[in-house]
Design an enzyme around this catalytic site. Structure first.
Site, PDB file in Angstrom:
ATOM      1  N   LYS A 263       0.681  -1.134   0.168  1.00  0.00           N
ATOM      2  CA  LYS A 263       0.075   0.114   0.072  1.00  0.00           C
ATOM      3  C   LYS A 263       0.921   1.145   0.051  1.00  0.00           C
ATOM      4  CE  LYS A 263      -3.906  -1.869   2.419  1.00  0.00           C
ATOM      5  NZ  LYS A 263      -5.010  -1.785   1.703  1.00  0.00           N
ATOM      6  N   ARG A 337     -10.405 -11.541   1.931  1.00  0.00           N
ATOM      7  CA  ARG A 337     -11.316 -12.496   1.317  1.00  0.00           C
ATOM      8  C   ARG A 337     -10.467 -13.921   1.695  1.00  0.00           C
ATOM      9  NH1 ARG A 337     -11.237  -9.535  -4.200  1.00  0.00           N
ATOM     10  NH2 ARG A 337     -10.866  -7.737  -2.570  1.00  0.00           N
TER      11      ARG A 337
HETATM   12  N1  BES Z   1      -8.092  -3.723   4.480  1.00  0.00           N
HETATM   13  C1  BES Z   1      -8.138  -3.364   2.994  1.00  0.00           C
HETATM   14  C2  BES Z   1      -9.605  -2.679   2.839  1.00  0.00           C
HETATM   15  C3  BES Z   1      -9.456  -1.163   3.126  1.00  0.00           C
HETATM   16  C4  BES Z   1      -8.776  -0.353   2.067  1.00  0.00           C
HETATM   17  C5  BES Z   1     -10.120  -0.519   4.032  1.00  0.00           C
HETATM   18  C6  BES Z   1      -8.900   0.925   2.229  1.00  0.00           C
HETATM   19  C7  BES Z   1     -10.184   0.741   4.183  1.00  0.00           C
HETATM   20  C8  BES Z   1      -9.445   1.568   3.407  1.00  0.00           C
HETATM   21  C9  BES Z   1      -8.114  -4.637   2.232  1.00  0.00           C
HETATM   22  O1  BES Z   1      -7.606  -5.882   2.621  1.00  0.00           O
HETATM   23  C10 BES Z   1      -7.736  -4.166   0.974  1.00  0.00           C
HETATM   24  O2  BES Z   1      -6.538  -3.734   0.821  1.00  0.00           O
HETATM   25  N2  BES Z   1      -8.672  -4.340  -0.082  1.00  0.00           N
HETATM   26  C11 BES Z   1      -8.332  -3.906  -1.590  1.00  0.00           C
HETATM   27  C12 BES Z   1      -8.456  -4.772  -2.546  1.00  0.00           C
HETATM   28  C13 BES Z   1      -8.276  -4.523  -3.843  1.00  0.00           C
HETATM   29  C14 BES Z   1      -6.632  -4.997  -4.009  1.00  0.00           C
HETATM   30  C15 BES Z   1      -8.899  -5.636  -4.739  1.00  0.00           C
HETATM   31  C16 BES Z   1      -8.779  -2.361  -1.714  1.00  0.00           C
HETATM   32  O3  BES Z   1      -9.668  -2.166  -1.429  1.00  0.00           O
HETATM   33  O4  BES Z   1      -7.996  -1.695  -2.221  1.00  0.00           O
HETATM   34 ZN    ZN Z   2      -5.372  -5.549   2.076  1.00  0.00          ZN
END
Ligand code: BES
Ligand code: ZN
Ligand code: ZN
Length: 482
Positions: A263, A337
């Site tokens: 990230k 997931r």
């Molecule tokens: N924990 C995150 C979801 C999240 C992202 C919560 C930003 C709050 C703010 C999750 O594990 C994640 O990173 N999801 C990705 C999925 C994507 C790679 C398909 C996302 O939402 O960017």
């Molecule tokens: Zn994630």
């Protein structure tokens, strides 16, 4: 802060502040408040307040009038917020003893539970690791005063106390920094809570999960030096309702760096919140253990840290989940997931008849619903309706999202049964569709709480930080099951 319920006349109460609720555009039942309305100092607008010193004829040192807004819109949800706002505004003002008066019109179980619950939630601060506490000089004693009320209201009061205390337990866990709350520590805290409340507890370690074949969960964990766990807590009533076994499954990634699909660093600190689903489930179990609903309930909390260590899984890896389905990892940041898939399969194998998961799953749900509603996804309309009813009853806003078959079309992998990401458009739905592949035919609800589990700005009735969202809905659903 100690909370109490009392049934005496409010004139005789000895407190630093006696709080009366007054509504907009209605005849005021108290002369002091009527005078303030006439003078234009107070209108009764929701959460507006005014303080009177040394009011005549009552024992309390101050009278606080707080606006309830429009009388016909004042539901238990408004009562919860009002009580929270009362506590948050008075606790910085050296008011040791505060009493909130519930007039006869509000002497009902739901309002009483909401009043004490709101006060307890409003009192919580994210200050565990501060040398100087925000709450110093806070309220020692908060009384819900129901003059002339029936003593049966005491049960609702206790229920409100239990649920809000559990919610603050969930918030406390959620606010812990990721260096202090690792999967190991979370598992220990869960075991400790289970021992205190009489729940049975089984913690699956890496070896057990490897023997079982939880390749999807273990793949996420392998980039971290911290070992993963699957926390299982069981509640069984003496005479359980036959044929029902509810599983509550909570995502508990103690820190989500994204892994190799790392990230951006901006606001990455928020990703300590990625265990809020697990914390809500843990808190719900604490409340359930004490309120003893009539159905069997088991909590499954997969907990891992998502790190980009040298053993981390790569985009392109293929893992075999507990269900036997193979998954091509296309993005290591879509880890929630992956751990939920194995936890859900395990819950099904242990006999779950109904599944509910709570997960901070996607950024896409924040785009879709903001911080107001949690997203609800389900394969079972009736079950979903029951959950939405409980959510409404508990003042937790939730919105049903579409689950059309077409959303599954983007979940295609050239080399495995499934990819771990689908199309970006409708990203929260394609994520839900992935999880649905593991719930299969079992009635299942997925709550995406990524937008609602944390508030960036304090509300008048709630500190900024973790909210403990979904917990009250879970407890209400469990208690109202028939
Ligand atoms: N924990 C995150 C979801 C999240 C992202 C919560 C930003 C709050 C703010 C999750 O594990 C994640 O990173 N999801 C990705 C999925 C994507 C790679 C398909 C996302 O939402 O960017
Ligand atoms: Zn994630
Ligand atoms: Zn995550």
């Amino acid at each position: 802060m100690e909370t109490k319920i009392a049934f005496t006349a409010f004139e005789t109460i000895d407190a630093e502040a006696l709080v009366l609720i007054a509504f907009e555009q209605t005849a005021q039942s108290h002369p002091w408040i009527a005078e303030l309305v006439t003078s234009g100092e107070f209108t009764g607008k929701f959460l507006d307040s005014v303080v009177l010193h040394h009011p005549t004829g009552i024992g309390a040192k101050r009278l606080v009038a707080i606006g309830g807004g429009k009388a016909d819109r004042f539901t238990p949800s408004e009562m919860r917020q009002l009580a929270g706002a009362v506590v948050r505004s008075l606790k910085t003002k050296k008011m040791r003893r505060v009493a909130l008066v519930l007039s006869e019109a509000f002497q009902y179980p739901e309002y009483v539970a909401a009043a004490v619950g709101g006060a307890i939630l409003g009192d919580w601060e994210p200050d565990l690791h501060k040398s100087k506490k925000e709450s110093t000089g806070g309220i020692d004693e908060f009384t819900v005063l129901c003059p002339g009320g029936v003593t049966e209201l005491a049960d609702a009061f206790t229920r409100g106390q239990v649920v809000a205390t559990a919610q603050n337990f969930a918030r406390e866990l959620s606010n812990e920094p990721p260096n202090l709350l690792t999967p190991t520590v979370l598992a220990r805290r869960a075991a400790q809570m289970a021992a205190e409340t009489g729940l049975s507890c089984d913690i699956l370690d890496q070896d057990r999960m490897r023997q079982l074949g939880m390749g999807s969960l273990l793949g996420v964990a392998q980039g971290s030096a911290e070992p993963p766990f699957l926390i299982v807590l069981r509640y069984a009533p003496p005479v359980p309702l036959p044929g029902v076994h509810l599983a509550l499954v909570g995502k508990a990634v103690t820190f989500d760096t994204g892994g190799i699909s790392i990230k951006p660093s901006e606001k990455m600190d928020l990703m300590k919140f990625d265990m809020c689903g697990g914390a809500a489930v843990l808190g719900a179990m604490q409340a359930i253990a004490s309120l003893k609903p009539g159905i069997a309930i088991t909590a499954y909390i997969p907990t891992v840290e998502n790190m980009p260590g040298s053993k981390a899984q790569r985009p392109g890896d293929i893992v075999t989940s507990l269900s036997g389905k193979t998954i091509e990892i296309l993005n290591t940041d879509a880890e929630g997931r992956l751990i939920m898939a194995d936890a859900i399969t395990y819950a099904k194998r242990q006999g779950a008849t109904h599944l509910i998961d709570a997960s901070t799953l996607t950024g896409a749900i924040v785009v879709a619903l903001g911080a107001i509603n949690s997203g609800v996804f389900s394969n079972h309309e009736l079950f979903q309706r029951r959950l939405l009813d409980s959510a409404k009853n508990q003042g937790e806003k939730m919105w049903a999202m579409p689950m059309d078959e077409e959303y599954k079309e983007s979940l295609k992998s050239a080399s495995a049964d499934l990819p771990n990401i689908g199309s970006r458009g409708g990203g929260s739905i394609t994520a839900a569709k992935f999880i649905e592949e593991f719930a299969e035919e079992t009635p299942w609800i997925h709550l995406d709480i990524a937008g609602t589990a944390w508030i960036e700005e304090a509300k008048p009735y709630l500190a900024k930080g973790p909210t403990g969202v979904a917990l009250r809905t879970f407890v209400h659903l469990a208690q109202s099951w028939e």
